[in-house]
Design an enzyme around this catalytic site. Structure first.
Site, mmCIF file in Angstrom:
data_model
loop_
_atom_site.group_PDB
_atom_site.id
_atom_site.type_symbol
_atom_site.label_atom_id
_atom_site.label_comp_id
_atom_site.label_asym_id
_atom_site.label_seq_id
_atom_site.Cartn_x
_atom_site.Cartn_y
_atom_site.Cartn_z
ATOM 1 N N HIS A 8 0.804 -1.283 -0.006
ATOM 2 C CA HIS A 8 0.008 0.035 -0.139
ATOM 3 C C HIS A 8 0.899 1.235 0.005
ATOM 4 C CE1 HIS A 8 -3.610 -2.176 0.226
ATOM 5 N NE2 HIS A 8 -3.190 -2.794 1.663
ATOM 6 N N ASP A 14 -4.465 -13.023 3.516
ATOM 7 C CA ASP A 14 -5.525 -12.286 4.101
ATOM 8 C C ASP A 14 -7.046 -12.589 3.384
ATOM 9 O OD1 ASP A 14 -4.702 -10.565 2.565
ATOM 10 O OD2 ASP A 14 -4.630 -8.747 3.393
HETATM 11 ZN ZN LIG Z 1 -4.083 -7.213 2.699
#
Ligand SMILES: [Zn+2]
Length: 347
Positions: A126, A250
């Site tokens: 990110h 995830d």
């Molecule tokens: Zn993630």
């Protein structure tokens, strides 16, 4: 297929408190993968610190300096969910450095493994060129890709990101770069909100960003179909000299941060597909840990990934059961991805 590990021993110095991305994620993983390494005689490499010049191939001067100063004065919140503690800058250099150790070891005439799985935090995908976000300080994948190109002399590098969240930071850094292909599987809609099908790159980089936004409820079958129909053929045509995987587990059915239904078998299959692709081209593979926030299930998932990379049989007992109902709208979504990508690739 010889795989192995890169270990970041100082990871607990990056302190995030009760945050989902914390130092309690990896001790169980290291134990489980340590057993695998003994059983299958896998090499374990130690991380090193990346140099500032390595970071600057992917990030701005001011971003690197911001993170350094934020850590020095830490704990400092860099955005709503990204914190730097006093040792975070040093740990982040070693997290990125683990990716470089892996790139060195799987390339060149004296390559020491076909693939390596770097167990690192903070994660990276990110972090944009000039901003920390989403638990990430520096984009480990983009730093490794540029290092491979500029230092190791590999003309074309591919990054495949299967973390459940869109790898917006890696995409941001590489968006206009035709020498590095970026492919992302992620749930959509979900944080950070980007990664729709029509985000395909800009300028000379047009066509070198490939987004597969997966509907909520997608699982092993949908990811395998996305790989077979889109990611695999595009990787094959791009013909990279190195494959980097942003491996975030995830999307697992028991992970609380999203609503995908992947199982350990699905991660094993994704890793195996990537390893088989790399083997078919005779190139190295670097897998970098991204997300995965359930410390109960993460050791099993990372074991499944390592087994897929190394081609040994995983022990998937104890995994959660995924619902049998698939997501709605997947066939249409896949057709839409194919239509967009067929402008650039034979898919
Ligand atoms: Zn993630």
């Amino acid at each position: 297929m010889k795989t192995g590990l890169v270990i970041l021993r100082e990871q607990s110095g990056h302190e995030t408190g009760s945050h989902p991305e914390n130092a309690r994620r990896f001790p169980g993983v290291i134990n489980r993968l340590g057993e695998d390494s003994r059983e299958h005689d896998l090499p374990i490499f130690e991380s090193r610190e990346a140099e500032v010049e390595d970071l600057l191939r992917a990030h701005t001067d001011s971003h690197v300096e911001n993170v350094r100063v934020a850590a020095e004065n830490g704990p400092t919140w860099l955005d709503g969910d990204t914190v730097a503690s006093p040792e975070s800058y040093g740990v982040a250099l070693r997290s990125a450095g683990a990716a470089l150790v892996a790139a060195d070891a799987v390339t060149g005439p004296e390559r020491q493994a076909d693939s390596l799985f770097a167990i690192i935090r903070p994660p990276g995908h990110h972090a944009t060129a000039d901003r920390a976000m989403g638990f990430c300080l520096f984009s480990n994948a983009a730093i490794a890709a540029r290092y491979a190109r500029d230092v190791l002399g590999i003309d074309r590098v591919a990054v495949l990101d299967w973390d459940v969240h869109h790898g917006n930071g890696t995409q941001d850094i590489l968006y206009d770069d035709p020498s590095i292909l970026f492919i992302s599987f992620h749930q959509w809609p979900l944080y950070p909100g980007s990664g729709w099908i029509d985000e395909v790159g800009v300028g000379e980089g047009r066509g070198y960003t490939v987004n597969l936004p997966m509907p909520p409820g997608a699982g092993d079958r949908e990811h395998a179909e996305g790989f077979e129909a889109i990611a695999g053929p595009i990787l094959d045509q791009f013909n990279p000299g190195l494959l980097i995987v942003s491996a975030g587990q995830d999307g697992h059915v028991a992970d609380q941060l999203a609503s995908q239904n992947l199982t350990a078998a699905g991660y094993n299959q994704l890793a195996s597909s990537c390893a088989r692709f790399a083997a078919s081209k005779g190139i190295g593979l670097v897998a970098l840990h991204e997300g995965g926030y359930n410390p109960e299930t993460l050791p099993l998932l990372d074991h499944a990934v390592l087994a897929g990379l190394g081609g040994f049989a995983p022990d998937l007992s104890g995994d959660s059961i995924a619902p049998e109902t698939g997501p709605t709208g997947w066939e249409e979504r896949l057709a839409q991805i194919r239509r967009t990508q067929s402008t650039y690739w034979a898919v």
